[in-house]
Motif scaffolding. Sequence first.
Motif, PDB file in Angstrom:
ATOM      1  N   GLU A  93       0.830  -1.205   0.000  1.00  0.00           N
ATOM      2  CA  GLU A  93       0.000   0.000   0.000  1.00  0.00           C
ATOM      3  C   GLU A  93       0.865   1.257   0.000  1.00  0.00           C
ATOM      4  O   GLU A  93       0.537   2.252  -0.658  1.00  0.00           O
ATOM      5  N   GLY A  94       1.981   1.206   0.715  1.00  0.00           N
ATOM      6  CA  GLY A  94       2.885   2.339   0.766  1.00  0.00           C
ATOM      7  C   GLY A  94       3.561   2.640  -0.555  1.00  0.00           C
ATOM      8  O   GLY A  94       4.096   3.738  -0.761  1.00  0.00           O
ATOM      9  N   ASN A  95       3.548   1.668  -1.466  1.00  0.00           N
ATOM     10  CA  ASN A  95       4.132   1.868  -2.794  1.00  0.00           C
ATOM     11  C   ASN A  95       3.045   2.177  -3.830  1.00  0.00           C
ATOM     12  O   ASN A  95       3.188   1.856  -5.003  1.00  0.00           O
ATOM     13  N   GLY A  96       1.975   2.785  -3.369  1.00  0.00           N
ATOM     14  CA  GLY A  96       0.906   3.152  -4.295  1.00  0.00           C
ATOM     15  C   GLY A  96       0.075   1.984  -4.753  1.00  0.00           C
ATOM     16  O   GLY A  96      -0.510   2.009  -5.840  1.00  0.00           O
ATOM     17  N   ARG A  97       0.008   0.932  -3.914  1.00  0.00           N
ATOM     18  CA  ARG A  97      -0.746  -0.277  -4.257  1.00  0.00           C
ATOM     19  C   ARG A  97      -0.251  -0.910  -5.556  1.00  0.00           C
ATOM     20  O   ARG A  97      -1.021  -1.360  -6.400  1.00  0.00           O
ATOM     21  N   ARG A  98       1.063  -0.947  -5.647  1.00  0.00           N
ATOM     22  CA  ARG A  98       1.736  -1.611  -6.769  1.00  0.00           C
ATOM     23  C   ARG A  98       2.960  -2.327  -6.223  1.00  0.00           C
ATOM     24  O   ARG A  98       3.613  -1.828  -5.297  1.00  0.00           O
ATOM     25  N   GLY A  99       3.273  -3.482  -6.788  1.00  0.00           N
ATOM     26  CA  GLY A  99       4.494  -4.159  -6.399  1.00  0.00           C
ATOM     27  C   GLY A  99       4.316  -5.642  -6.165  1.00  0.00           C
ATOM     28  O   GLY A  99       3.223  -6.195  -6.258  1.00  0.00           O
ATOM     29  N   VAL A 100       5.440  -6.280  -5.849  1.00  0.00           N
ATOM     30  CA  VAL A 100       5.517  -7.732  -5.686  1.00  0.00           C
ATOM     31  C   VAL A 100       5.896  -8.066  -4.250  1.00  0.00           C
ATOM     32  O   VAL A 100       6.754  -7.406  -3.653  1.00  0.00           O
ATOM     33  N   LEU A 101       5.254  -9.089  -3.703  1.00  0.00           N
ATOM     34  CA  LEU A 101       5.589  -9.608  -2.379  1.00  0.00           C
ATOM     35  C   LEU A 101       6.224 -10.977  -2.565  1.00  0.00           C
ATOM     36  O   LEU A 101       5.644 -11.855  -3.211  1.00  0.00           O
ATOM     37  N   GLU A 102       7.409 -11.166  -1.996  1.00  0.00           N
ATOM     38  CA  GLU A 102       8.127 -12.436  -2.112  1.00  0.00           C
ATOM     39  C   GLU A 102       8.158 -13.097  -0.742  1.00  0.00           C
ATOM     40  O   GLU A 102       8.867 -12.663   0.153  1.00  0.00           O
ATOM     41  N   LEU A 103       7.365 -14.156  -0.582  1.00  0.00           N
ATOM     42  CA  LEU A 103       7.270 -14.890   0.672  1.00  0.00           C
ATOM     43  C   LEU A 103       7.340 -16.382   0.382  1.00  0.00           C
ATOM     44  O   LEU A 103       6.900 -16.834  -0.676  1.00  0.00           O
ATOM     45  N   PRO A 104       7.867 -17.182   1.322  1.00  0.00           N
ATOM     46  CA  PRO A 104       8.039 -18.614   1.050  1.00  0.00           C
ATOM     47  C   PRO A 104       6.717 -19.361   0.949  1.00  0.00           C
ATOM     48  O   PRO A 104       5.682 -18.913   1.456  1.00  0.00           O
ATOM     49  N   THR A 105       6.769 -20.492   0.267  1.00  0.00           N
ATOM     50  CA  THR A 105       5.614 -21.375   0.171  1.00  0.00           C
ATOM     51  C   THR A 105       5.136 -21.745   1.571  1.00  0.00           C
ATOM     52  O   THR A 105       5.918 -22.091   2.442  1.00  0.00           O
ATOM     53  N   GLY A 106       3.827 -21.657   1.791  1.00  0.00           N
ATOM     54  CA  GLY A 106       3.258 -21.999   3.085  1.00  0.00           C
ATOM     55  C   GLY A 106       3.119 -20.835   4.036  1.00  0.00           C
ATOM     56  O   GLY A 106       2.626 -20.997   5.163  1.00  0.00           O
TER      57      GLY A 106
END
Length: 452
Positions: A93-106
């Motif tokens: 949200e802080g990036n203007g509701r644009r961008g990628v989130l990289e989180l591990p499986t699970g």
Amino acid sequence: MADVRLVYEGGTIRVEGVERLTDAAPDGAFSDIEFDPRSETGRVPAVQYAALRDRLAELDIDVDDAVFESASLNLSSDYQLREYQRDALGAWEGNGRRGVLELPTGSGKTVIGIAAMERLDVPTLVVVPTIDLLEQWEKELDREFSVPIGRLGGGEQRVEDVTVATYDSAYLRADELGNRFELLVFDEVHHLGGEGYRDIARLSAASARLGLTATFERSDDAHRAVEELLGPVVYRIDAEELAGEHLAPYDIKRIEVELTPDEREEYDRHQEQFTDYLAKSSITLTSGSDYQKLVKRSGTDPRAREALLAKQRAREVMMNAQRKVDRLADLLDRHRDDRVIVFTAHTELVYRLSERFLIPALTHETAASERRAILDRFRAGEYSRVVTANVLDEGVDVPDANVAVVLSGSGSEREFTQRLGRILRPGAGKRAILYELVTEKTAEERVARRRR
């Protein structure tokens, strides 16, 4: 009367009244608007809609915006976000509701996606790579939201304010859907780097764009195209940081095995044929593009083709080494009371292991109904182990397991991360373990280093 009117049309934004911008804007402020003599209007690609609106607002230009028909959906869910999930959503949200989130499986990427949908409360398209993921998202959204859930893929073409689509289906209807959804959620977003799939984001006017993945970067650098269409990685956390509280604590153990004398002789012979060709041709394989050049050369050079075939034979020897199978027997005996997933690179080996150890096999040849039945029985405890070639790496809801054995695979960090993620679902007193079997004194040692 408004100075300018914006209308969506076939993957572009038609700008009516563009001539009025000349006097209202500084030189060059709207240089990216191309004049269309057929309609006597300006046009910009739909992906630039949000930036165009921002510029018009900054210059206090009155706009009649007919791109979207905004409607509140009253979306609400019962999810309670964990701290890192709240941080990830906040970064987006802080990036203007644009961008990628990289989180591990699970780690609950789906939960974050649903929270974003609830937060914005606008028509949303969720794009996924496989039918399995399509069905998982459809089921989850139907459980959380009291609105009809659309589906594009798997034989159905039903569009609703909240819709889940495969990349293939979304691509085929990209220009039609471009102003239907104000939020795009791309699961396994690295797939968006595919040349055709990029049109899903390129032809859309959605200003809110969220990408979800366990491993964002691609070896072909196509993730840079994804950054241009969605934004950069705005939040990243790895499995090690979440292990123990939100994911199961885990160990990774590397086991080295020797080739048999016959395998060693065959491996060395094929590998030498390959390296001799490289030396005589003055070819150095320092990148994936170098290898692609060699593949292209093999189309016209018989010696290059023979060298590549020799490389493939050497690879098969090292990945399917007999002593790997022997060590697997020991590991299955040691973990007879655990839930075990065995990963290989070759379908032929899957069937050989399935027959030898009486383990259910899952490959690309396994029918969807049979795969669901096997995984349901694995979940219920009727089966305690399965063996697979790639099909469980991504996009399949794998039941709880605590042991993984990687007999062979590529040098892809994404593949390794996905396989590790399959055993990290938390449980009381659970500690997961991944065994990585590597043949000594072969190219597999380098492959293993690269994927780690």
